[in-house]
Design a protein around this motif. Structure first.
Motif, PDB file in Angstrom:
ATOM      1  N   LEU A  16       0.856  -1.186   0.000  1.00 45.84           N
ATOM      2  CA  LEU A  16       0.000   0.000   0.000  1.00 45.84           C
ATOM      3  C   LEU A  16       0.893   1.237   0.000  1.00 45.84           C
ATOM      4  N   VAL A  17       0.855   1.982  -1.094  1.00 42.30           N
ATOM      5  CA  VAL A  17       1.653   3.192  -1.267  1.00 42.30           C
ATOM      6  C   VAL A  17       0.725   4.387  -1.044  1.00 42.30           C
ATOM      7  N   THR A  18       0.991   5.151   0.017  1.00 45.40           N
ATOM      8  CA  THR A  18       0.108   6.250   0.396  1.00 45.40           C
ATOM      9  C   THR A  18       0.827   7.583   0.265  1.00 45.40           C
ATOM     10  N   MET A  19       0.279   8.462  -0.571  1.00 44.57           N
ATOM     11  CA  MET A  19       0.792   9.824  -0.703  1.00 44.57           C
ATOM     12  C   MET A  19       0.088  10.688   0.348  1.00 44.57           C
ATOM     13  N   GLU A  20       0.871  11.355   1.197  1.00 40.63           N
ATOM     14  CA  GLU A  20       0.264  12.103   2.295  1.00 40.63           C
ATOM     15  C   GLU A  20       1.068  13.365   2.604  1.00 40.63           C
ATOM     16  N   ASP A  21       1.261  14.193   1.582  1.00 43.00           N
ATOM     17  CA  ASP A  21       1.885  15.498   1.773  1.00 43.00           C
ATOM     18  C   ASP A  21       0.772  16.509   2.011  1.00 43.00           C
ATOM     19  N   ARG A  22       0.307  16.569   3.245  1.00 47.53           N
ATOM     20  CA  ARG A  22      -0.863  17.391   3.562  1.00 47.53           C
ATOM     21  C   ARG A  22      -0.582  18.878   3.378  1.00 47.53           C
ATOM     22  N   GLU A  23       0.638  19.289   3.635  1.00 49.44           N
ATOM     23  CA  GLU A  23       0.962  20.708   3.501  1.00 49.44           C
ATOM     24  C   GLU A  23       0.769  21.197   2.075  1.00 49.44           C
ATOM     25  N   LYS A  25      -0.955  19.375  -0.382  1.00 51.12           N
ATOM     26  CA  LYS A  25      -2.107  18.722  -1.005  1.00 51.12           C
ATOM     27  C   LYS A  25      -1.698  17.764  -2.116  1.00 51.12           C
ATOM     28  N   ASN A  26      -0.609  17.046  -1.855  1.00 53.90           N
ATOM     29  CA  ASN A  26      -0.120  16.023  -2.796  1.00 53.90           C
ATOM     30  C   ASN A  26       0.148  16.579  -4.191  1.00 53.90           C
ATOM     31  N   THR A  27       0.688  17.813  -4.260  1.00 54.67           N
ATOM     32  CA  THR A  27       1.247  18.255  -5.535  1.00 54.67           C
ATOM     33  C   THR A  27       2.615  17.592  -5.713  1.00 54.67           C
ATOM     34  N   SER A  59      -9.479  13.941   0.884  1.00 55.26           N
ATOM     35  CA  SER A  59     -10.106  14.260  -0.400  1.00 55.26           C
ATOM     36  C   SER A  59      -9.092  14.520  -1.506  1.00 55.26           C
ATOM     37  N   PHE A  60      -7.815  14.172  -1.282  1.00 55.11           N
ATOM     38  CA  PHE A  60      -6.789  14.405  -2.296  1.00 55.11           C
ATOM     39  C   PHE A  60      -6.098  13.100  -2.686  1.00 55.11           C
ATOM     40  N   PHE A  61      -6.094  12.819  -3.983  1.00 59.04           N
ATOM     41  CA  PHE A  61      -5.251  11.748  -4.523  1.00 59.04           C
ATOM     42  C   PHE A  61      -3.923  12.369  -4.918  1.00 59.04           C
ATOM     43  N   CYS A  62      -3.882  13.141  -6.000  1.00 61.39           N
ATOM     44  CA  CYS A  62      -2.660  13.833  -6.403  1.00 61.39           C
ATOM     45  C   CYS A  62      -3.030  15.056  -7.222  1.00 61.39           C
ATOM     46  N   SER A  63      -2.455  16.199  -6.852  1.00 61.94           N
ATOM     47  CA  SER A  63      -2.872  17.481  -7.424  1.00 61.94           C
ATOM     48  C   SER A  63      -1.979  17.981  -8.551  1.00 61.94           C
ATOM     49  N   GLY A  64      -1.042  17.154  -9.044  1.00 61.15           N
ATOM     50  CA  GLY A  64      -0.247  17.545 -10.196  1.00 61.15           C
ATOM     51  C   GLY A  64       0.876  18.509  -9.859  1.00 61.15           C
ATOM     52  N   GLY A  65       1.314  19.254 -10.856  1.00 62.65           N
ATOM     53  CA  GLY A  65       2.481  20.120 -10.714  1.00 62.65           C
ATOM     54  C   GLY A  65       2.234  21.301  -9.796  1.00 62.65           C
ATOM     55  N   THR A  66       3.281  21.732  -9.101  1.00 62.95           N
ATOM     56  CA  THR A  66       3.180  22.937  -8.282  1.00 62.95           C
ATOM     57  C   THR A  66       3.208  24.174  -9.185  1.00 62.95           C
TER      58      THR A  66
END
Length: 251
Positions: A16-23, A25-27, A59-66
Protein backbone atom coordinates in the motif's frame (compact mmCIF):
# COMPACT_ATOMS: atom_id res chain seq x y z
CA UNK A 1 12.27 7.53 2.49
CA UNK A 2 10.39 10.81 2.17
CA UNK A 3 7.74 11.46 4.82
CA UNK A 4 5.39 12.45 1.99
CA UNK A 5 4.99 8.80 0.91
CA UNK A 6 4.59 5.73 3.10
CA UNK A 7 4.72 2.02 2.34
CA UNK A 8 2.83 -0.63 4.28
CA UNK A 9 1.63 -4.20 3.77
CA UNK A 10 -2.01 -4.32 4.90
CA UNK A 11 -2.46 -7.83 3.49
CA UNK A 12 0.11 -10.48 2.56
CA UNK A 13 1.76 -9.64 -0.75
CA UNK A 14 -0.03 -6.28 -1.08
CA UNK A 15 2.01 -3.06 -0.99
CA UNK A 16 0.00 0.00 0.00
CA UNK A 17 1.65 3.19 -1.27
CA UNK A 18 0.11 6.25 0.40
CA UNK A 19 0.79 9.82 -0.70
CA UNK A 20 0.26 12.10 2.29
CA UNK A 21 1.89 15.50 1.77
CA UNK A 22 -0.86 17.39 3.56
CA UNK A 23 0.96 20.71 3.50
CA UNK A 24 1.05 20.75 -0.29
CA UNK A 25 -2.11 18.72 -1.01
CA UNK A 26 -0.12 16.02 -2.80
CA UNK A 27 1.25 18.25 -5.54
CA UNK A 28 4.42 17.02 -7.24
CA UNK A 29 6.86 18.56 -4.77
CA UNK A 30 10.40 17.21 -4.68
CA UNK A 31 9.52 15.31 -1.51
CA UNK A 32 6.55 13.58 -3.14
CA UNK A 33 8.43 12.72 -6.33
CA UNK A 34 11.48 11.37 -4.49
CA UNK A 35 9.29 9.43 -2.07
CA UNK A 36 7.30 7.82 -4.87
CA UNK A 37 10.47 6.87 -6.73
CA UNK A 38 11.98 5.25 -3.64
CA UNK A 39 8.83 3.37 -2.67
CA UNK A 40 8.11 2.01 -6.14
CA UNK A 41 11.74 0.90 -6.45
CA UNK A 42 11.35 -1.05 -3.20
CA UNK A 43 8.05 -2.57 -4.28
CA UNK A 44 9.49 -3.72 -7.59
CA UNK A 45 12.60 -5.20 -6.00
CA UNK A 46 10.97 -7.00 -3.05
CA UNK A 47 9.85 -10.47 -4.11
CA UNK A 48 7.20 -10.67 -1.41
CA UNK A 49 5.07 -7.99 -3.09
CA UNK A 50 2.73 -9.27 -5.79
CA UNK A 51 0.74 -6.10 -6.34
CA UNK A 52 0.56 -2.49 -5.18
CA UNK A 53 -2.25 -0.06 -4.36
CA UNK A 54 -1.53 3.65 -4.85
CA UNK A 55 -3.73 6.09 -2.92
CA UNK A 56 -3.80 9.52 -1.33
CA UNK A 57 -5.31 10.96 1.83
CA UNK A 58 -8.70 12.47 2.64
CA UNK A 59 -10.11 14.26 -0.40
CA UNK A 60 -6.79 14.41 -2.30
CA UNK A 61 -5.25 11.75 -4.52
CA UNK A 62 -2.66 13.83 -6.40
CA UNK A 63 -2.87 17.48 -7.42
CA UNK A 64 -0.25 17.55 -10.20
CA UNK A 65 2.48 20.12 -10.71
CA UNK A 66 3.18 22.94 -8.28
CA UNK A 67 2.69 26.50 -9.51
CA UNK A 68 6.37 27.29 -8.93
CA UNK A 69 7.41 24.33 -11.06
CA UNK A 70 5.00 25.30 -13.84
CA UNK A 71 6.17 28.91 -13.76
CA UNK A 72 9.76 27.69 -13.98
CA UNK A 73 8.89 25.68 -17.09
CA UNK A 74 7.09 28.70 -18.54
CA UNK A 75 10.22 30.81 -17.97
CA UNK A 76 12.39 28.23 -19.73
CA UNK A 77 14.18 27.01 -16.61
CA UNK A 78 13.04 23.40 -16.76
CA UNK A 79 10.76 20.83 -18.40
CA UNK A 80 8.45 18.34 -16.74
CA UNK A 81 11.20 15.75 -17.28
CA UNK A 82 13.61 15.80 -14.33
CA UNK A 83 17.18 14.63 -14.94
CA UNK A 84 18.40 11.62 -12.91
CA UNK A 85 14.93 10.93 -11.51
CA UNK A 86 12.28 8.38 -12.57
CA UNK A 87 9.33 9.78 -14.48
CA UNK A 88 6.93 10.04 -11.58
CA UNK A 89 3.81 9.95 -13.74
CA UNK A 90 4.68 6.54 -15.24
CA UNK A 91 5.82 4.81 -12.04
CA UNK A 92 2.63 2.69 -11.91
CA UNK A 93 3.26 1.58 -15.50
CA UNK A 94 6.96 0.90 -14.93
CA UNK A 95 6.40 -1.09 -11.73
CA UNK A 96 6.84 -4.79 -12.60
CA UNK A 97 3.86 -5.93 -10.51
CA UNK A 98 0.28 -4.81 -11.19
CA UNK A 99 -0.68 -1.46 -9.65
CA UNK A 100 -4.16 -0.37 -8.65
CA UNK A 101 -4.90 3.36 -8.39
CA UNK A 102 -7.35 3.95 -5.56
CA UNK A 103 -8.19 7.53 -6.55
CA UNK A 104 -10.31 8.29 -3.49
CA UNK A 105 -9.66 12.01 -3.84
CA UNK A 106 -9.15 14.74 -6.39
CA UNK A 107 -6.76 13.88 -9.23
CA UNK A 108 -5.58 16.88 -11.24
CA UNK A 109 -3.39 17.23 -14.33
CA UNK A 110 -0.29 15.08 -14.00
CA UNK A 111 -1.82 13.49 -10.91
CA UNK A 112 -4.67 12.09 -12.97
CA UNK A 113 -2.22 10.97 -15.66
CA UNK A 114 -0.23 9.05 -13.04
CA UNK A 115 -3.38 7.40 -11.73
CA UNK A 116 -4.44 6.31 -15.20
CA UNK A 117 -1.06 4.67 -15.83
CA UNK A 118 -2.03 2.03 -13.26
CA UNK A 119 -3.28 -1.37 -14.39
CA UNK A 120 -6.58 -1.08 -12.52
CA UNK A 121 -8.37 2.10 -11.44
CA UNK A 122 -11.05 2.90 -8.87
CA UNK A 123 -12.62 6.37 -8.77
CA UNK A 124 -14.68 8.30 -6.23
CA UNK A 125 -18.11 9.70 -7.03
CA UNK A 126 -17.47 12.86 -5.03
CA UNK A 127 -13.98 13.68 -6.26
CA UNK A 128 -12.77 15.99 -9.02
CA UNK A 129 -10.89 14.63 -12.04
CA UNK A 130 -9.42 17.02 -14.57
CA UNK A 131 -6.74 17.33 -17.23
CA UNK A 132 -6.41 21.05 -16.60
CA UNK A 133 -3.35 21.76 -18.77
CA UNK A 134 -5.28 23.77 -21.36
CA UNK A 135 -6.98 25.75 -18.59
CA UNK A 136 -3.59 27.44 -18.24
CA UNK A 137 -2.98 27.66 -21.98
CA UNK A 138 -0.29 25.00 -22.50
CA UNK A 139 -0.64 21.63 -24.17
CA UNK A 140 -0.85 18.48 -22.03
CA UNK A 141 2.18 16.61 -20.70
CA UNK A 142 2.99 13.70 -18.39
CA UNK A 143 2.11 11.22 -21.14
CA UNK A 144 -1.52 12.25 -20.90
CA UNK A 145 -1.98 12.54 -24.67
CA UNK A 146 -1.39 8.80 -24.86
CA UNK A 147 -2.89 7.44 -21.65
CA UNK A 148 -6.16 9.42 -21.62
CA UNK A 149 -7.45 8.03 -24.94
CA UNK A 150 -6.08 4.59 -23.97
CA UNK A 151 -7.94 4.39 -20.67
CA UNK A 152 -10.96 6.68 -21.17
CA UNK A 153 -11.63 6.24 -24.88
CA UNK A 154 -10.88 8.60 -27.74
CA UNK A 155 -13.97 10.80 -27.35
CA UNK A 156 -13.95 11.33 -23.58
CA UNK A 157 -10.15 11.39 -23.32
CA UNK A 158 -9.95 13.99 -26.06
CA UNK A 159 -12.67 16.08 -24.42
CA UNK A 160 -10.83 16.19 -21.12
CA UNK A 161 -7.56 17.14 -22.81
CA UNK A 162 -8.97 19.78 -25.15
CA UNK A 163 -11.35 21.54 -22.78
CA UNK A 164 -9.51 21.28 -19.44
CA UNK A 165 -12.94 20.76 -17.88
CA UNK A 166 -13.44 19.48 -14.37
CA UNK A 167 -15.53 16.34 -13.95
CA UNK A 168 -16.89 14.77 -10.78
CA UNK A 169 -16.53 11.02 -10.59
CA UNK A 170 -20.32 10.65 -10.71
CA UNK A 171 -20.38 12.48 -14.05
CA UNK A 172 -17.62 10.27 -15.45
CA UNK A 173 -19.67 7.23 -14.39
CA UNK A 174 -22.60 8.61 -16.39
CA UNK A 175 -20.24 9.02 -19.36
CA UNK A 176 -19.37 5.32 -19.16
CA UNK A 177 -15.80 5.23 -17.83
CA UNK A 178 -14.68 1.58 -17.65
CA UNK A 179 -13.74 1.70 -13.95
CA UNK A 180 -15.65 1.32 -10.70
CA UNK A 181 -16.88 4.73 -9.49
CA UNK A 182 -17.83 4.42 -5.83
CA UNK A 183 -18.51 6.51 -2.76
CA UNK A 184 -15.19 7.79 -1.43
CA UNK A 185 -15.31 5.58 1.66
CA UNK A 186 -15.50 2.47 -0.52
CA UNK A 187 -12.65 3.25 -2.93
CA UNK A 188 -9.67 2.01 -0.91
CA UNK A 189 -11.45 -1.09 0.51
CA UNK A 190 -12.47 -2.06 -3.03
CA UNK A 191 -8.93 -1.58 -4.34
CA UNK A 192 -7.51 -3.64 -1.47
CA UNK A 193 -9.98 -6.42 -2.22
CA UNK A 194 -8.86 -6.38 -5.86
CA UNK A 195 -5.24 -6.48 -4.70
CA UNK A 196 -5.92 -9.39 -2.37
CA UNK A 197 -7.36 -11.30 -5.31
CA UNK A 198 -4.24 -10.58 -7.38
CA UNK A 199 -1.96 -11.58 -4.50
CA UNK A 200 -3.38 -15.11 -4.68
CA UNK A 201 -1.56 -15.56 -8.00
CA UNK A 202 2.16 -16.38 -8.46
CA UNK A 203 4.28 -13.24 -8.71
CA UNK A 204 6.12 -14.48 -11.80
CA UNK A 205 2.84 -14.96 -13.67
CA UNK A 206 1.60 -11.51 -12.68
CA UNK A 207 4.86 -9.87 -13.76
CA UNK A 208 4.91 -11.65 -17.11
CA UNK A 209 1.27 -10.90 -17.90
CA UNK A 210 1.59 -7.21 -16.96
CA UNK A 211 4.68 -6.90 -19.16
CA UNK A 212 2.75 -8.42 -22.05
CA UNK A 213 -0.38 -6.30 -21.56
CA UNK A 214 1.56 -3.03 -21.28
CA UNK A 215 4.19 -3.72 -23.94
CA UNK A 216 2.66 -1.48 -26.60
CA UNK A 217 2.04 1.43 -24.24
CA UNK A 218 5.57 1.24 -22.81
CA UNK A 219 7.08 1.11 -26.29
CA UNK A 220 5.13 4.12 -27.53
CA UNK A 221 5.47 6.33 -24.47
CA UNK A 222 9.01 7.71 -25.06
CA UNK A 223 8.01 8.99 -28.51
CA UNK A 224 4.84 10.52 -27.09
CA UNK A 225 6.85 12.32 -24.42
CA UNK A 226 9.18 13.76 -27.07
CA UNK A 227 6.16 15.08 -28.97
CA UNK A 228 4.63 16.57 -25.81
CA UNK A 229 7.92 18.31 -24.98
CA UNK A 230 8.12 19.69 -28.52
CA UNK A 231 4.62 21.13 -28.15
CA UNK A 232 5.64 22.62 -24.80
CA UNK A 233 8.51 24.44 -26.48
CA UNK A 234 5.88 26.35 -28.43
CA UNK A 235 2.91 26.56 -26.09
CA UNK A 236 4.41 26.89 -22.61
CA UNK A 237 6.33 30.08 -23.25
CA UNK A 238 3.39 32.18 -24.40
CA UNK A 239 2.88 35.23 -22.16
CA UNK A 240 -0.76 34.23 -21.65
CA UNK A 241 0.38 31.07 -19.86
CA UNK A 242 2.17 33.00 -17.12
CA UNK A 243 -0.86 35.23 -16.67
CA UNK A 244 -3.22 32.26 -16.45
CA UNK A 245 -0.98 30.44 -13.98
CA UNK A 246 -0.85 33.50 -11.77
CA UNK A 247 -4.60 34.12 -11.90
CA UNK A 248 -6.17 30.67 -12.13
CA UNK A 249 -3.85 28.21 -10.42
CA UNK A 250 -5.65 26.41 -7.62
CA UNK A 251 -9.09 27.74 -8.54
Amino acid sequence: MSDAVTLSEPRPGVALVTMEDREHKNTFTDALQVGLGEVFQEVGADERYKTAVLTGYGSFFCSGGTRDALLNIQAGGATFQVEDRPNVYSLPLDCPVPVISAMQGHAIGGGLSMGLFADLVVLSRESVYTANFMKYGFTPGFGSTRVFPEKLGTALGGELLLTGRTFRGAELAERGVPFPVLPRKDVLPTALAQAENLAEKPRTSLVMLKAHLTRRLRAELPGVIEEELAMHEVTFHQPEVKSLLMSRYGT
